[in-house]
Design a protein around this motif. Structure first.
Motif, short mmCIF file in Angstrom:
data_model
loop_
_atom_site.label_atom_id
_atom_site.label_comp_id
_atom_site.label_asym_id
_atom_site.label_seq_id
_atom_site.Cartn_x
_atom_site.Cartn_y
_atom_site.Cartn_z
N GLU A 172 16.51 -6.48 -8.71
CA GLU A 172 17.36 -5.30 -8.47
C GLU A 172 16.54 -4.04 -8.18
OE1 GLU A 172 20.95 -2.79 -10.71
OE2 GLU A 172 20.13 -4.63 -11.61
N GLY A 173 15.38 -3.92 -8.81
CA GLY A 173 14.56 -2.74 -8.60
C GLY A 173 13.69 -2.80 -7.36
N ASN A 174 13.72 -3.95 -6.66
CA ASN A 174 12.86 -4.14 -5.49
C ASN A 174 13.61 -4.42 -4.20
OD1 ASN A 174 10.59 -4.03 -7.24
ND2 ASN A 174 10.73 -6.24 -7.62
N GLN A 175 14.85 -4.86 -4.28
CA GLN A 175 15.51 -5.49 -3.14
C GLN A 175 15.67 -4.58 -1.91
OE1 GLN A 175 19.25 -6.90 -4.65
NE2 GLN A 175 19.96 -4.86 -5.26
N ASN A 176 15.65 -3.28 -2.09
CA ASN A 176 15.78 -2.37 -0.95
C ASN A 176 14.42 -1.85 -0.46
OD1 ASN A 176 18.64 -2.46 -0.83
ND2 ASN A 176 18.73 -1.04 -2.55
N GLY A 177 13.34 -2.40 -1.02
CA GLY A 177 12.02 -1.90 -0.69
C GLY A 177 11.24 -2.83 0.22
N GLY A 178 9.93 -2.69 0.14
CA GLY A 178 9.03 -3.51 0.93
C GLY A 178 7.62 -3.34 0.41
N THR A 179 6.64 -3.80 1.18
CA THR A 179 5.25 -3.65 0.74
C THR A 179 4.34 -3.26 1.91
OG1 THR A 179 4.75 -6.01 1.09
CG2 THR A 179 5.43 -5.35 -1.12
N TRP A 180 3.37 -2.41 1.60
CA TRP A 180 2.23 -2.26 2.48
C TRP A 180 1.31 -3.43 2.17
CZ3 TRP A 180 4.67 2.03 0.47
CH2 TRP A 180 5.08 3.00 1.41
N ARG A 181 0.94 -4.19 3.20
CA ARG A 181 0.20 -5.43 3.01
C ARG A 181 -1.19 -5.29 3.62
NH1 ARG A 181 4.03 -9.49 1.96
NH2 ARG A 181 2.90 -11.15 3.03
N LEU A 182 -2.19 -5.58 2.82
CA LEU A 182 -3.58 -5.38 3.20
C LEU A 182 -4.34 -6.68 3.03
CD1 LEU A 182 -4.07 -2.20 0.98
CD2 LEU A 182 -3.25 -2.25 3.33
N LYS A 183 -5.04 -7.11 4.06
CA LYS A 183 -5.91 -8.27 3.95
C LYS A 183 -7.34 -7.78 3.84
CE LYS A 183 -2.84 -11.55 6.24
NZ LYS A 183 -2.68 -12.55 7.32
N VAL A 184 -8.05 -8.28 2.85
CA VAL A 184 -9.37 -7.75 2.53
C VAL A 184 -10.36 -8.88 2.29
CG1 VAL A 184 -8.82 -7.59 0.06
CG2 VAL A 184 -10.60 -6.12 1.02
N ALA A 185 -11.61 -8.67 2.67
CA ALA A 185 -12.66 -9.65 2.42
C ALA A 185 -12.85 -9.84 0.92
CB ALA A 185 -13.97 -9.18 3.05
N LYS A 186 -13.13 -11.05 0.51
CA LYS A 186 -13.21 -11.37 -0.91
C LYS A 186 -14.24 -10.53 -1.66
CE LYS A 186 -11.44 -16.08 -0.63
NZ LYS A 186 -10.26 -15.81 -1.48
N ARG A 187 -15.30 -10.12 -0.97
CA ARG A 187 -16.32 -9.31 -1.64
C ARG A 187 -15.76 -7.96 -2.10
NH1 ARG A 187 -17.48 -9.07 3.83
NH2 ARG A 187 -17.34 -6.98 4.76
N ASP A 188 -14.65 -7.52 -1.49
CA ASP A 188 -14.07 -6.21 -1.81
C ASP A 188 -12.81 -6.30 -2.65
OD1 ASP A 188 -15.98 -4.74 -0.28
OD2 ASP A 188 -14.89 -5.28 1.55
N THR A 189 -12.28 -7.51 -2.87
CA THR A 189 -10.97 -7.65 -3.51
C THR A 189 -10.90 -7.00 -4.88
OG1 THR A 189 -10.58 -9.73 -2.33
CG2 THR A 189 -9.21 -9.29 -4.26
N SER A 190 -11.84 -7.32 -5.75
CA SER A 190 -11.78 -6.81 -7.13
C SER A 190 -11.79 -5.29 -7.17
CB SER A 190 -12.94 -7.36 -7.95
OG SER A 190 -12.83 -8.75 -8.11
#
Length: 230
Positions: A116-134
């Motif tokens: 209910e708190g998310n259904q009208n939203g969305g996400t900014w989606r970022l793909k990142v190299a594993k060395r930078d993930t953490s």
């Protein structure tokens, strides 16, 4: 303080076969850890709102029941100190097995598109190299609980979650917001780049939850946001 045992945390994947369905029960903390967290919650510096850590494992074609069984709440925090207590004692993202995800969601929201708190939203989606993930994950968490995105959103909108998903190549990070219709003037990505100016994302875009082909809207089936990585 003892570490919070999260199945799937070994880098060599030995635990993967044993815990193929992610976590058979909610991650358990030793009694001493709970006692320390209660102290942190009662005496720490309060956050603007509570936040909840979650973990799940994405499985393509999983039923709603299977996904809900795999989605586990780790702990809810409402102070700076309790946030660090949990963050510092769960395995680092780099230790999670393939297709596992961590989420930090505002309040009681679950990491589901149809919540209910998310259904009208969305996400900014970022793909990142594993060395930078953490590092990116950590910086996004701190920006979220510190309400640093507030000046980069339209009035009436808010960041309601941060997710990181371990993938075969680049990992996926997501910044959840409340209302997709208010994103045209948002400068969230400008803020992200200021947090990690030396990181180059291999992809970055915004996607409303309702545009995913697996989105179920008002139907009873709920789908993991991590099931689809694009």
């Amino acid at each position: 303080m003892a570490a919070i045992p999260i199945p799937g945390s070994e880098k060599n994947g030995v635990l993967e076969e044993k815990m193929d369905g992610i976590v058979s029960s909610s991650p358990a903390l030793p009694a001493a850890t709970y006692a320390a967290l209660r102290k942190d919650e009662s005496e720490g510096v309060p956050l603007n709102t509570p936040w909840t850590f979650w973990i799940d494992k994405a499985t393509r074609g999983a039923t709603a029941a299977e996904y809900e069984a795999n989605m586990k709440r780790i702990y809810s925090v409402s102070t700076v100190q309790s946030f660090w207590s949990v963050y510092n004692h769960i395995p680092d993202v780099s230790e999670l097995c393939l297709r596992y995800s961590y989420h930090l969601m505002r309040g009681d929201r679950r990491p589901m598109w149809e919540d209910e708190g998310n259904q009208n939203g969305g996400t900014w989606r970022l793909k990142v190299a594993k060395r930078d993930t953490s590092r990116v994950w950590k910086e996004l968490l701190l920006a979220a609980i510190g309400e640093q995105f507030e000046g980069h959103l339209a009035e009436g909108d808010e960041v309601c979650g941060i997710s990181v998903s371990v993938r075969e190549r680049d990992d996926l990070l997501q910044i959840w917001n409340f209302d997709w219709s208010l994103t045209s003037s948002a400068t969230v990505m400008k803020k992200v780049h200021s947090l990690v100016p030396d990181v180059v994302f291999t992809a970055e875009f915004y996607k409303p939850h309702q545009t995913h082909h697996a989105y179920e809207g008002e139907k009873s089936q709920l789908v993991s946001p991590a099931l689809i990585s694009s």
